[in-house]
Design a protein around this motif. Structure first.
Motif, mmCIF file in Angstrom:
data_model
loop_
_atom_site.group_PDB
_atom_site.id
_atom_site.type_symbol
_atom_site.label_atom_id
_atom_site.label_comp_id
_atom_site.label_asym_id
_atom_site.label_seq_id
_atom_site.Cartn_x
_atom_site.Cartn_y
_atom_site.Cartn_z
ATOM 1 N N VAL A 38 54.952 26.006 -41.564
ATOM 2 C CA VAL A 38 54.911 26.454 -40.173
ATOM 3 C C VAL A 38 55.987 27.523 -40.003
ATOM 4 O O VAL A 38 57.147 27.301 -40.326
ATOM 5 C CB VAL A 38 55.128 25.279 -39.200
ATOM 6 C CG1 VAL A 38 55.131 25.769 -37.760
ATOM 7 C CG2 VAL A 38 54.056 24.221 -39.407
ATOM 8 N N VAL A 39 55.560 28.682 -39.493
ATOM 9 C CA VAL A 39 56.441 29.847 -39.387
ATOM 10 C C VAL A 39 56.661 30.205 -37.922
ATOM 11 O O VAL A 39 55.778 30.753 -37.279
ATOM 12 C CB VAL A 39 55.821 31.056 -40.129
ATOM 13 C CG1 VAL A 39 56.681 32.292 -39.963
ATOM 14 C CG2 VAL A 39 55.599 30.730 -41.590
ATOM 15 N N PRO A 40 57.842 29.914 -37.383
ATOM 16 C CA PRO A 40 58.112 30.340 -36.008
ATOM 17 C C PRO A 40 58.490 31.823 -35.934
ATOM 18 O O PRO A 40 58.212 32.503 -34.952
ATOM 19 C CB PRO A 40 59.278 29.459 -35.578
ATOM 20 C CG PRO A 40 59.927 29.028 -36.846
ATOM 21 C CD PRO A 40 58.877 29.057 -37.913
ATOM 22 N N ARG A 41 59.123 32.336 -36.996
ATOM 23 C CA ARG A 41 59.543 33.746 -37.061
ATOM 24 C C ARG A 41 59.897 34.057 -38.516
ATOM 25 O O ARG A 41 60.050 33.161 -39.331
ATOM 26 C CB ARG A 41 60.731 33.996 -36.138
ATOM 27 C CG ARG A 41 61.980 33.256 -36.536
ATOM 28 C CD ARG A 41 63.043 33.275 -35.450
ATOM 29 N NE ARG A 41 63.827 32.065 -35.518
ATOM 30 C CZ ARG A 41 63.509 30.896 -34.974
ATOM 31 N NH1 ARG A 41 62.387 30.773 -34.302
ATOM 32 N NH2 ARG A 41 64.278 29.831 -35.089
ATOM 33 N N ALA A 63 50.811 29.984 -44.732
ATOM 34 C CA ALA A 63 51.767 29.983 -43.632
ATOM 35 C C ALA A 63 50.970 29.966 -42.333
ATOM 36 O O ALA A 63 49.915 30.587 -42.238
ATOM 37 C CB ALA A 63 52.645 31.225 -43.707
ATOM 38 N N VAL A 64 51.483 29.228 -41.352
ATOM 39 C CA VAL A 64 50.804 29.090 -40.064
ATOM 40 C C VAL A 64 51.814 29.347 -38.960
ATOM 41 O O VAL A 64 52.934 28.842 -39.008
ATOM 42 C CB VAL A 64 50.208 27.673 -39.912
ATOM 43 C CG1 VAL A 64 49.607 27.483 -38.544
ATOM 44 C CG2 VAL A 64 49.183 27.406 -40.987
ATOM 45 N N THR A 65 51.415 30.143 -37.992
ATOM 46 C CA THR A 65 52.249 30.356 -36.817
ATOM 47 C C THR A 65 51.424 30.060 -35.573
ATOM 48 O O THR A 65 50.209 30.251 -35.574
ATOM 49 C CB THR A 65 52.823 31.788 -36.759
ATOM 50 O OG1 THR A 65 53.815 31.847 -35.741
ATOM 51 C CG2 THR A 65 51.762 32.826 -36.518
ATOM 52 N N LEU A 76 54.649 39.748 -35.493
ATOM 53 C CA LEU A 76 54.896 38.933 -36.686
ATOM 54 C C LEU A 76 53.877 39.260 -37.781
ATOM 55 O O LEU A 76 54.244 39.407 -38.952
ATOM 56 C CB LEU A 76 54.849 37.442 -36.337
ATOM 57 C CG LEU A 76 55.050 36.475 -37.493
ATOM 58 C CD1 LEU A 76 56.408 36.663 -38.153
ATOM 59 C CD2 LEU A 76 54.892 35.037 -37.024
ATOM 60 N N LEU A 77 52.607 39.394 -37.412
ATOM 61 C CA LEU A 77 51.581 39.747 -38.398
ATOM 62 C C LEU A 77 51.858 41.103 -39.037
ATOM 63 O O LEU A 77 51.695 41.263 -40.254
ATOM 64 C CB LEU A 77 50.200 39.770 -37.740
ATOM 65 C CG LEU A 77 49.428 38.467 -37.774
ATOM 66 C CD1 LEU A 77 48.160 38.579 -36.936
ATOM 67 C CD2 LEU A 77 49.097 38.046 -39.176
ATOM 68 N N ARG A 78 52.250 42.080 -38.237
ATOM 69 C CA ARG A 78 52.584 43.404 -38.779
ATOM 70 C C ARG A 78 53.734 43.310 -39.777
ATOM 71 O O ARG A 78 53.674 43.861 -40.881
ATOM 72 C CB ARG A 78 52.967 44.360 -37.655
ATOM 73 C CG ARG A 78 51.852 45.243 -37.166
ATOM 74 C CD ARG A 78 52.360 46.360 -36.260
ATOM 75 N NE ARG A 78 53.123 45.861 -35.112
ATOM 76 C CZ ARG A 78 52.581 45.388 -33.999
ATOM 77 N NH1 ARG A 78 51.278 45.353 -33.870
ATOM 78 N NH2 ARG A 78 53.339 44.955 -33.019
ATOM 79 N N LEU A 89 49.030 34.405 -43.763
ATOM 80 C CA LEU A 89 49.556 33.905 -42.495
ATOM 81 C C LEU A 89 48.395 33.705 -41.535
ATOM 82 O O LEU A 89 47.664 34.637 -41.225
ATOM 83 C CB LEU A 89 50.557 34.893 -41.887
ATOM 84 C CG LEU A 89 51.120 34.520 -40.521
ATOM 85 C CD1 LEU A 89 51.941 33.233 -40.597
ATOM 86 C CD2 LEU A 89 51.959 35.659 -39.956
ATOM 87 N N LYS A 90 48.227 32.485 -41.080
ATOM 88 C CA LYS A 90 47.174 32.121 -40.126
ATOM 89 C C LYS A 90 47.817 32.019 -38.751
ATOM 90 O O LYS A 90 48.826 31.338 -38.582
ATOM 91 C CB LYS A 90 46.559 30.782 -40.543
ATOM 92 C CG LYS A 90 45.591 30.190 -39.571
ATOM 93 C CD LYS A 90 44.248 30.811 -39.734
ATOM 94 C CE LYS A 90 43.246 30.082 -38.865
ATOM 95 N NZ LYS A 90 42.016 30.780 -38.765
#
Length: 117
Positions: A38-41, A63-65, A76-78, A89-90
């Motif tokens: 889990v990726v908050p940032r 990775a999931v945000t 974040l995606l960029r 990253l999902k």
């Protein structure tokens, strides 16, 4: 020391006997191992977590945000795409600023798709 080894041997034997009597297979391993971070940032803690996830040698690392704000998620995606991270990253939408429900729903959908993983 030998008492501890003997105790482990007895407990292992009892466990195996119980498994045989229950009719359950002794070794039920998943078909594939899936690791989710889990990726908050994007920060040092996220990078360490991703490194640890890769070190587990799972079949798939993802990775999931959870996106509370669409602009933050796009940013974040960029940043994720321009970095050298080769983990997908999902982005999960959460219009009500919840964290647990979107992640739980996503994990359940993965289990439904592939129950042995």
């Amino acid at each position: 020391m030998s008492l501890a080894v003997g105790l482990v041997a007895v407990l292992t034997t009892m466990n195996l006997r119980g498994v045989r009597e229950s009719g359950v297979e002794e070794s039920v391993a998943p078909a594939r191992v899936f690791t989710m971070v889990v990726v908050p940032r994007m920060d040092a803690a996220t990078m360490r977590a991703l490194g640890y996830a890769r070190a587990l040698r799972a079949d798939h690392v993802e990775a999931v945000t959870v996106a509370n704000d669409r602009e933050d998620a796009q940013d974040l995606l960029r940043r994720w795409d321009t970095s050298s991270i080769n983990v997908p990253l999902k982005v999960l939408d959460s219009p009500y600023r919840e964290l647990t429900r979107p992640i739980t729903a996503y994990v359940r959908s993965l289990v439904r798709k592939s129950p042995r993983d």
